[in-house]
Design an enzyme around this catalytic site. Sequence first.
Site, PDB file in Angstrom:
ATOM      1  N   TYR A 283      20.375  10.793   9.937  1.00 39.73           N
ATOM      2  CA  TYR A 283      18.720  10.984   9.799  1.00 39.73           C
ATOM      3  C   TYR A 283      18.254  11.384   8.776  1.00 39.73           C
ATOM      4  CZ  TYR A 283      14.162  11.807  11.314  1.00 39.73           C
ATOM      5  OH  TYR A 283      12.302  12.649  11.420  1.00 39.73           O
TER       6      TYR A 283
ATOM      7  N   ASP B 203      22.423  14.291   1.760  1.00 39.80           N
ATOM      8  CA  ASP B 203      21.113  14.776   2.470  1.00 39.80           C
ATOM      9  C   ASP B 203      21.874  16.355   2.873  1.00 39.80           C
ATOM     10  OD1 ASP B 203      19.073  15.442   4.156  1.00 39.80           O
ATOM     11  OD2 ASP B 203      19.104  13.887   5.475  1.00 39.80           O
TER      12      ASP B 203
ATOM     13  N   LYS C  21      14.927  22.704   6.411  1.00 38.57           N
ATOM     14  CA  LYS C  21      14.968  23.484   7.739  1.00 38.57           C
ATOM     15  C   LYS C  21      15.626  25.435   7.308  1.00 38.57           C
ATOM     16  CE  LYS C  21      16.074  20.255  10.444  1.00 38.57           C
ATOM     17  NZ  LYS C  21      16.484  18.512  10.233  1.00 38.57           N
TER      18      LYS C  21
END
Length: 425
Positions: free
Chosen positions: A142, A237, A265
């Site tokens: 994702y 990522d 995050k």
Amino acid sequence: MNRSIALFEEAQNYIPGGVNSPARAFKAVSDTPRFIERADGAYIYDVDGCQYIDYIGSWGPMILGNNNPVVLKAVQEAIVKGLSYGAATEAEVTMAKLVCELVPSMEMVRMVNSGTEATMSALRTARGYTGRSKIIKFEGCYHGHCDSLLVKAGSGLMNSGIPDSAGVPEGCAQDTLTATYNDFESVERLFEENKGQIAALILEPIAANMGVVLPDGDFLRKIREICDVNQTVLIADEVITGFRMGIDGAQGLLGIKPDLSTFGKIIGGGMPVGAYGGKREIMEMVAPCGPVYQAGTLSGNPVAMAAGIAQLTELKNHPEIYDHINGLGAMLCDGLKEIISEAKAGCVVNHIGSIGSLFFTGKPVTDYASAKTSDTAAYGNYFKHMLKGGVYLAPAQFEAMFISNAHSEENIKATLELAARFFGV
Ligand SMILES: *Cc1c(COP(=O)(O)O)cnc(C)c1O
């Protein structure tokens, strides 16, 4: 849980599905969300006064624990100077230097407001740099909700059984090629079939959005090689793994050097922040330096920078934090492995550092297809048992457990005792 139920009913009238991000809905575990009032240390508290040991930590950002005093103080000092200026600040320079110092592959960095923006912008930059259109992603990875990446994506899509989002025009997804995680031949095939056309390959160096799935053997090294041979931009990522697998992320731990990296995050300390960066030659393509346009009114926001800088500085100055969270990660995951083996349950645990997943399948989980063999209804029952006992896990099978520096051995012991009761041992 009466107040949570009342709020959820009201929320559904005004917010699609009652939540502002699908990962918060308890749909995948056939329950309704608890509404959270506050969080502190290793705990979160809902509006009905229930306390839970928190294994989400805002999906990773709260690596120092909830309400960390150092981060809070930095935010408090920043807010009195104004919330946003839309102009350059010293904090942005401090942040950029810090990220480039901590992560060796980073020579330049651009701050954005979310992980989605980071991956979307990294792809555009890679396409601008190479003059090519096609990209490779992996099933079950994702990378946020940008159109071209909503193909066979993990996290909320996988949990809701939506492989490809509606509303993505064919044109947006036709340049997205998908490969199988841990299957290098599937990558080789795509490179052969699309010679000279692949701008970028994007992956989670440690996958954490189909549950935690580790890259095996020399998978990443081979990926690095094939990207070099084909002059394809390798994008790591690290929105989950960055500053968590170690101060230099999964790339440091596993020894790969991506061309571009994306962060989110943890880099915001709990504020909405993302970042992308890497090789100078590629990043100099980005406006106003180069022709790849990317902008953001609130990017590099002073309050968000203060939170992020404070958190990264704590992590940099206290390497023992990694010993603590990794130690507790091992204690939790080894404990779960013992429980499922004693109970002879058809489950597997994947674990690295301070993240892990318990899958309700007897098969090793190495990719999207094997993750999908999990019994999500059984996970739902486990989740509800744990929640009732005061442990807040991800409300869906295909997510990770996150451990923070505020967690203690006592928290882990309590969690394991509760899990053991579920498995009847
Ligand atoms: C969460 C996540 C994103 C998206 O970040 P948002 O801030 O939710 O947009 C991208 N990549 C990975 C690996 C993630 O876990």
